[in-house]
Design a protein around this motif. Structure first.
Motif, short mmCIF file in Angstrom:
data_model
loop_
_atom_site.label_atom_id
_atom_site.label_comp_id
_atom_site.label_asym_id
_atom_site.label_seq_id
_atom_site.Cartn_x
_atom_site.Cartn_y
_atom_site.Cartn_z
N LEU A 1 0.87 -1.17 0.15
CA LEU A 1 0.07 -0.04 0.06
C LEU A 1 0.74 1.24 0.01
O LEU A 1 0.96 1.95 0.96
CB LEU A 1 -0.84 0.08 1.14
CG LEU A 1 -2.11 -0.94 1.08
CD1 LEU A 1 -3.08 -0.82 2.29
CD2 LEU A 1 -3.08 -0.60 -0.01
N LEU B 1 2.45 0.47 7.22
CA LEU B 1 1.26 0.80 8.14
C LEU B 1 1.07 -0.21 9.37
O LEU B 1 1.49 -1.08 9.33
CB LEU B 1 -0.05 0.47 7.31
CG LEU B 1 -0.05 1.46 5.91
CD1 LEU B 1 -1.62 0.97 5.49
CD2 LEU B 1 0.02 3.06 6.45
N THR C 1 -3.95 -0.39 11.31
CA THR C 1 -4.33 0.63 10.52
C THR C 1 -4.06 0.12 9.25
O THR C 1 -5.37 0.56 8.23
CB THR C 1 -3.13 1.82 10.30
OG1 THR C 1 -2.89 2.34 11.54
CG2 THR C 1 -3.50 2.87 9.42
N ALA D 1 -6.99 0.74 5.99
CA ALA D 1 -6.82 1.29 4.47
C ALA D 1 -7.00 0.17 3.44
O ALA D 1 -7.50 0.48 2.25
CB ALA D 1 -5.38 1.54 4.46
N VAL E 1 -9.97 0.49 0.29
CA VAL E 1 -9.30 0.56 -1.37
C VAL E 1 -10.23 -0.47 -1.74
O VAL E 1 -10.73 -0.27 -3.15
CB VAL E 1 -8.01 0.42 -1.22
CG1 VAL E 1 -7.40 0.15 -2.71
CG2 VAL E 1 -7.08 1.52 -0.77
#
Length: 246
Positions: free
Chosen positions: A220, A225, A229, A233, A237
Motif C-alpha cells: 500500500l 502501516l 491501520t 486502508a 481501497v
C-alpha cells in the motif's frame, strides 16, 4: 434524537412482543434509561430491521413490541455486496479490537484471526474462548453503530499455513510492504480474501507459502502501516474498487 439499534438473533416480525436478552436489556433499560413508549430499532440479517416500542422496562427486564419493518434482509438483495474475508494476525492490547471494529464498519463479511510466526500473542484454550467472545461483542456493537444488518462471521484462529491450505474460490491478497502485485479496477471481483500480518509482519516462509498458493502479494504505497491501520486502508481501497464505496 438518535435511535439505538440492537442486534437480536431472535425471530423478528411486525407485531411481535420480545423480551430483550440480558445484555440488550441492560444497555437499553439501565444505561440509556429507556422507559415505556421509547423507541429503538431491532435487526438481524435474516429478518431485516424493525421499529420497536418499549412496553415494559423495570428491574433489568425490557420488553418491546415490533412495529413496521424499516429495512429488508440481505437475502432479498443478493448480488450487491462484495464478500470480504479478512485474515488478520493476532496482535497485542487493543490493536486487534480496533481492527475488528473498523473492519466491521467497512463491511467485512468474515474475520479469521491468524497465528503468525512473528506474532507475539499466544492463547491457551480458556483464554481463546474468552477472546473470541470479546471479539464477537465488538463485531455486534460495531454493526449496531454503523447501520449494517448483518454481523461478520468470526472464525477460530488458525495458522497462516492452515489458512492458505483451505480451499477457496476467492481472489487471495497478502498485504506486505514492498509487494508489487496489483489489482485492477477493470476486473469483476466479488469475493476477496486479504491476509494482514501482526506487529512483526509475515515471515519469509509465510510469504513464500502465500505466493505458492497463488496469493497476490500487494503493498500500500511507500509507507509501512501499523497492524491496526492496514485493515482500514486496505478494506477501504477494496470497497472503492469492487464494493459499495465506488
Amino acid at each position: 434524537m438518535r435511535i439505538s439499534r440492537l442486534h437480536l438473533e431472535a425471530a423478528l416480525s411486525s407485531g411481535a412482543h420480545i423480551q430483550l436478552p440480558a445484555d440488550s436489556a441492560h444497555y437499553l433499560g439501565t444505561v440509556l434509561r429507556a422507559r415505556e413508549g421509547d423507541k429503538a430499532l431491532l435487526f438481524n440479517a435474516r429478518d431485516g430491521e424493525f421499529e420497536a416500542t418499549v412496553i415494559t422496562s423495570k428491574k433489568g427486564r425490557v420488553e418491546v413490541e415490533l412495529g413496521e419493518q424499516t429495512r429488508v434482509p440481505h437475502c432479498e438483495r443478493e448480488g450487491e455486496a462484495l464478500f470480504l474475508h479478512l485474515a488478520l494476525g493476532l496482535s497485542r492490547g487493543d490493536r486487534m479490537d480496533y481492527a475488528i471494529q473498523k473492519a466491521t464498519e467497512l463491511g467485512v463479511s468474515k474475520i479469521t484471526p491468524l497465528f503468525a510466526e512473528h506474532g507475539e500473542v499466544k492463547l491457551k484454550p480458556d483464554r481463546l474462548e474468552n477472546k473470541l467472545r470479546h471479539f464477537q461483542k465488538i463485531c455486534v456493537n460495531a454493526a449496531e453503530q454503523c447501520g449494517r444488518l448483518d454481523v461478520p462471521e468470526l472464525d477460530t484462529p488458525v495458522s497462516v499455513e492452515e489458512f492458505l491450505a483451505q480451499d477457496s474460490q476467492a481472489v487471495r491478497v497478502l498485504l506486505e510492504p514492498g509487494g508489487d502485485g496489483r489489482l485492477s479496477r477493470d476486473e469483476a471481483i466479488n469475493s476477496i480474501e486479504i491476509l494482514i500480518g501482526p506487529e512483526g509482519g509475515f515471515s519469509k516462509r509465510e510469504i513464500e507459502l502465500a505466493q505458492n498458493s497463488e496469493c497476490l502479494v500487494v503493498g500500500l504505497g511507500p509507507r509501512v502501516l501499523r497492524t491496526e491501520t492496514a485493515p482500514v486502508a486496505a478494506l477501504a481501497v477494496l470497497q472503492f474498487l469492487y464494493g459499495d464505496l465506488s
